[in-house]
Design an enzyme around this catalytic site. Structure first.
Site, mmCIF file in Angstrom:
data_model
loop_
_atom_site.group_PDB
_atom_site.id
_atom_site.type_symbol
_atom_site.label_atom_id
_atom_site.label_comp_id
_atom_site.label_asym_id
_atom_site.label_seq_id
_atom_site.Cartn_x
_atom_site.Cartn_y
_atom_site.Cartn_z
ATOM 1 C CG ASP A 261 21.163 27.546 71.296
ATOM 2 O OD1 ASP A 261 21.192 28.695 71.799
ATOM 3 O OD2 ASP A 261 21.427 27.341 70.101
HETATM 4 C C1 BGC Z 1 21.882 30.631 69.214
HETATM 5 C C2 BGC Z 1 23.214 30.422 69.885
HETATM 6 C C3 BGC Z 1 23.563 31.600 70.741
HETATM 7 C C4 BGC Z 1 22.442 31.852 71.738
HETATM 8 C C5 BGC Z 1 22.716 32.993 72.690
HETATM 9 C C6 BGC Z 1 20.809 31.083 70.180
HETATM 10 O O1 BGC Z 1 19.662 31.473 69.533
HETATM 11 O O2 BGC Z 1 21.500 29.444 68.569
HETATM 12 O O3 BGC Z 1 24.203 30.199 68.911
HETATM 13 O O4 BGC Z 1 24.770 31.375 71.392
HETATM 14 O O5 BGC Z 1 21.255 32.124 71.016
HETATM 15 O O6 BGC Z 1 22.672 34.215 72.072
#
Ligand code: BGC
Length: 718
Positions: A261
Site C-alpha cells: 500500500d
Molecule cells: C489506500 C489504498 C489505495 C492506495 C492508492 C492508499 O492510501 O489505502 O486502498 O489503493 O492508497 O491510491
C-alpha cells in the site's frame, strides 16, 4: 512476447526500478524536468532510472494517460511501457453505490456487472489495473472504510469478491482490467475502528473470518494482491512472510504480483519494526512482495542488499518477471496505449447505458429500514417537499469517486422532480457538517413542510465522512438534524427519511421518531433518480444490510456470527437485566437491525420448512427448502437466507453462519419453493488442530428473512 528474454536484457538497476511505483503526474512534463519534484523528491530516486520504473498509479483521463505514456517512453532507456493502476472502487466515471450498498443487494450478478461497467470505462482512460475489490471484513462501523467493504460476513464477502474479480477481468479483451484485491490482510479489524490501527487476533479468527474474502478473489483468478498498512500479530502486512509467502503463495498458489500500500514499506520504520529503509527493503523482498508503491526502500537499497548477499538477484528476477508477465498478459508490451480511447470514453462514460446500470444498482442496494405504511408515496401527490442537508447536493455519490463528478450526480431533489415535476419544492433545513449547530434554516423548512402533502427528508452524513482516514467516534446523525426532524413531524407526519451515509449509523432515535427510513447508502451518480423511484414505488426496496446496526455505539463491535459465551443471556430477556450473564446493565444485547435485515413494500410469508434427512454421511448432500409467498400488493424481490449452526466443536462455533442465499422475485400472490443444498464442505472450519474440516455432531438449520430467524430443523453429521 517472451518476458524472459526481456528480463535478460535488463541490468540489476533496471530490474530494481521496475519494482518501483510512482504517480502518473511525475511523467506529465514533456521536457522531463519535473520528474523528481513534489512528494517524489524526498524519495531520492536516481534520475537515470526514473523513466524505467515499472508501474504508475492514479491517473484520471485518457489524455493524461496518452501524454504520460508518450513522455515516459520518449525518455525511457529500456522502453518497457509502464502499466497504469487506479482506485476503481465503486465505478470509474459513472459511480454506482458504495460497495457496502452493492453488498446489500445480495446480488452476485450485479456485483459482477458493475465491476464490468467500471472496467470498461476505466480501460478507455488507459487504466489497466484496478486497486479493487477491497474485501476487508469489518465489524466496527466507526472505521471509515466500511463503505468500501462488503461488511461483516466471510461467506458473503467472498462471494462478492469472486463476482467482482470476474467482472473486472471478464470477457472484454483489452477492456478488461486486472483486479488487485486489498488490503491483505485483516485491515478492517483496526482496533477501535481507528484507521491504520493495530490488528491483533488469533490465527484461527484470521483464517475463519478474515481470510476467506481474499481467498475468494484468488479463487476467481485475481491478478494482483495489495498488502495492508496494519500489523497482524506484531508483524506489518507489507513484509509478513507468513501471510504473503506461506499462505498466499504457497498455500493458495497465488503466482501474481503483490504490491504494497501507499508508502507502507517505509512505514515499517514508524511501526517500530525496521530500523531503517534498508531493513524495510530486505524484509519486504524476503516476504516475496513485488512492487513498492511510493516509497524508495527498494530503489535505494536493494542493490546494496544484493552485493551483501542478503538478497539474491534471482529473488529480484522472480518479482520482475511477475510484473512483466502481467504486462504481457494485459497486452501492454505489444501496445503501450492498450485500450485508451478518447472518443469512446466521451461517448460511453456517464452515458445513458451506464447511468441505467448505476440507477438499477442503487435501487437494488437501498434498504428499507422502517415503514409505518407511508411509503411508497403516490405519484399523483399534489405537493411534496424535499428537505434536508443531503437533498440538493451531488455530494452523495460516495467517497473514492475516481473520475466521478459531483455535478454529474443526480441529486434527490432532481430525482423527485423527474417524477412529480413542479409539484416539488425544496428547503435545506440545516447543514451537513458533523459539528454544525446552526438552526437558522429550520423555520423556513418547517413552514414549507406545513404546506405540502408529504416530506422526503434527506439526512445522514457527508460523503467524505466515510472512506480512508475517516474514522468517527460518534456515528449518530447530529442533533441539529434531529431538531429539524422533530419540528417537521410536528407539522407533517407524512415524512419519510432518506438516509444517505457510507456506514451503518447508531440511529435508535431516528428509528423511534421517523415514520419511514430508506437507507440509500452513498448511492452513486444516479442516486437521486434511484431514491425517487423507490420513494414513489417505481422500484421496490429489496436490499438487506450486511453489517449489523448497533442500538448504541457502546455495543460495538457487534456482529451476528459471534460465539455463545458460557453465560449467555436468553433472547426473551434481552431487555431485562439478568446479572452475571454476558450482557449490559443499561442496554439490550440485540442490535437495532440485525445482519440480513431489510423490509419491502410487500409482505413475504415463509412456510413448509423442510430438511430432506436428519442425518448426513460424509459426501452426502441434504436439501433444505422453504416456500415463500408474496402476500402483499407489490411485485418484489426477497433475499431468502440459509444459516447453519454447529452445536459442539473441538473449538467453539458461532451461533449462526450464513451458508447460502437466493434472491427471488415474486409477483403479487405468487409462491415459490426455494431449495438449498447442504454439503460437507459448508460445515468445515478451522479445528483445534488447525485443520480445515467438518466434525461429526449436530447442526441446526435456519432459513429466514434475516439473521434473527429461528432454527427449524437439525441433522447429524456422521
Ligand atoms: C489506500 C489504498 C489505495 C492506495 C492508492 C492508499 O492510501 O489505502 O486502498 O489503493 O492508497 O491510491
Amino acid at each position: 512476447m517472451d518476458t524472459k528474454e526481456i528480463l535478460k536484457k535488463m541490468t540489476l538497476d533496471d530490474k530494481i526500478y521496475h519494482l518501483v511505483q510512482m504517480t502518473t503526474m511525475t511523467y506529465l512534463k514533456a521536457d522531463g524536468t519535473d520528474i523528481v519534484t513534489g512528494p517524489n523528491s524526498t524519495m531520492k530516486l536516481d534520475k537515470e532510472y526514473i523513466y524505467d520504473v515499472g508501474t504508475l498509479l492514479n491517473l484520471v483521463g485518457a489524455q493524461t494517460m496518452i501524454d504520460a505514456q508518450t513522455n515516459f517512453l520518449n525518455h525511457s532507456k529500456k522502453k518497457i511501457p509502464p502499466i497504469f493502476m487506479q482506485d476503481v472502487i465503486h465505478g470509474h466515471r459513472t459511480l454506482y453505490p458504495v460497495n457496502l450498498g452493492i453488498a446489500a443487494s445480495f446480488d452476485r450478478q450485479l456485483a459482477h456487472d458493475v465491476a464490468k461497467m467500471a472496467a470498461y470505462e476505466a480501460s478507455l482512460d488507459g487504466v489497466s489495473v484496478a486497486f479493487a475489490p477491497m474485501v476487508d471484513l469489518v465489524r466496527d462501523p466507526r472505521w471509515g472504510r466500511v463503505m468500501e467493504s462488503s461488511g461483516e460476513d466471510p461467506y458473503l464477502n467472498s462471494e462478492m469478491a469472486y463476482a467482482t474479480v470476474k467482472g473486472f477481468q471478464g470477457d472484454m479483451g483489452p477492456h478488461n482490467v486486472a483486479a488487485c484485491v486489498k488490503h491483505y490482510a485483516a485491515y478492517g479489524a483496526a482496533e477501535a475502528g481507528r484507521d491504520y490501527n493495530t490488528v491483533d487476533m488469533s490465527e484461527r479468527t484470521l483464517r475463519q473470518f478474515y481470510l476467506p474474502p481474499y481467498k475468494g478473489a484468488v479463487d476467481a483468478g485475481v491478478k494482483m494482491v495489495m498488502t495492508a498498512f496494519n500489523i497482524v500479530d506484531g508483524v506489518p502486512c507489507s513484509a509478513n512472510k507468513h501471510l504473503i509467502k506461506e499462505i498466499l503463495r504457497e498455500e493458495w498458489g497465488f503466482n501474481g504480483v503483490v504490491i504494497s500500500d501507499y508508502s507502507a514499506y517505509e512505514e515499517m520504520r514508524d511501526h517500530g519494526y525496521c530500523a531503517d529503509r534498508k531493513e524495510c527493503a530486505y524484509l519486504a523482498m524476503d516476504a516475496t512482495s513485488d512492487i513498492e508503491m511510493m516509497s524508495p526502500c527498494y530503489a535505494n537499497h536493494l542493490k546494496e542488499l544484493v552485493s551483501e548477499g542478503k538478497i539474491t538477484e534471482e529473488q529480484i528476477d522472480k518479482a520482475v518477471l511477475r510484473i512483466l508477465d502481467l504486462k504481457n498478459d494485459l497486452g501492454v508490451l505489444d501496445n503501450p496505449y492498450r485500450s485508451v480511447n478518447l472518443e469512446e470514453s466521451k461517448r460511453v462514460q456517464v452515458g445513458p447505458e451506464h447511468r441505467a446500470i448505476a440507477r438499477y444498482a442503487a435501487e437494488q442496494s437501498a434498504v428499507l429500514l422502517k415503514n409505518d405504511g407511508i411509503l411508497p408515496l403516490s405519484k399523483d401527490i399534489k405537493s411534496v417537499a424535499v428537505i434536508g442537508p443531503n437533498a440538493n447536493t451531488g455530494a452523495i455519490h460516495g467517497n473514492w469517486p475516481c473520475g466521478g463528478k459531483i455535478e454529474e450526480t443526480i441529486t434527490v431533489l432532481e430525482g423527485v422532480k423527474n417524477i412529480v415535476g413542479d409539484r416539488v419544492s425544496y428547503a435545506k433545513g440545516c447543514n451537513i457538517e458533523y459539528d454544525s449547530t446552526d438552526e437558522s434554516m429550520i423555520d423556513e423548512a418547517v413552514e414549507l413542510a406545513s404546506r405540502v402533502d408529504a416530506v422526503i427528508l434527506c439526512l445522514g452524513e457527508h460523503q467524505d465522512y466515510s472512506g480512508e482516514g475517516d474514522s468517527r467516534t460518534y456515528i449518530d446523525i447530529p442533533d441539529v438534524q434531529y431538531k429539524l426532524l422533530d419540528k417537521i413531524l410536528e407539522v407533517n407526519k407524512n415524512t419519510a427519511v432518506a438516509l444517505l451515509a457510507g456506514r451503518p449509523l447508531t440511529i435508535s432515535r431516528l428509528d423511534e421518531k421517523a415514520p419511514a427510513i430508506l437507507d440509500m447508502w452513498m448511492p452513486g451518480t444516479e442516486g437521486g433518480n434511484a431514491c425517487a423511484n423507490l420513494i414513489f414505488g417505481n422500484a421496490v426496496p429489496s436490499g438487506k444490510i450486511t453489517m449489523t446496526f448497533p442500538r448504541v455505539l457502546g455495543q460495538v463491535p457487534i456482529y451476528y456470527n459471534a460465539y455463545m459465551t458460557g453465560r449467555p443471556k436468553l433472547e426473551e430477556d434481552d431487555f431485562n437485566r439478568v446479572r452475571f450473564t454476558s450482557s449490559y446493565l443499561d442496554m439490550a444485547n440485540s442490535p437495532l437491525y440485525p445482519f440480513g435485515y431489510g423490509l419491502s413494500y410487500t409482505d413475504f410469508e415463509y412456510s413448509d420448512f423442510k430438511l430432506s434427512a436428519d442425518t448426513m454421511q460424509r459426501g452426502d448432500v441434504l436439501t433444505a427448502s422453504v416456500k415463500v409467498k408474496n402476500t402483499g400488493k407489490y411485485k418484489a424481490k426477497e433475499v431468502v437466507q440459509l444459516y447453519i449452526r454447529d452445536l459442539v466443536g473441538s473449538v467453539v462455533r458461532p451461533v449462526k453462519e450464513l451458508k447460502g442465499w437466493e434472491k427471488i422475485e415474486l409477483d403479487i400472490g405468487e409462491e415459490k419453493e426455494v431449495k438449498f443444498e447442504i454439503n460437507e464442505e459448508m460445515l468445515k472450519f478451522w479445528t483445534k488442530d488447525m485443520k480445515f474440516e467438518a466434525e461429526n455432531g449436530t447442526f441446526d438449520v435456519f432459513i429466514g428473512k434475516n439473521s434473527a430467524c429461528h432454527k427449524f430443523a437439525s441433522f447429524e453429521l456422521k
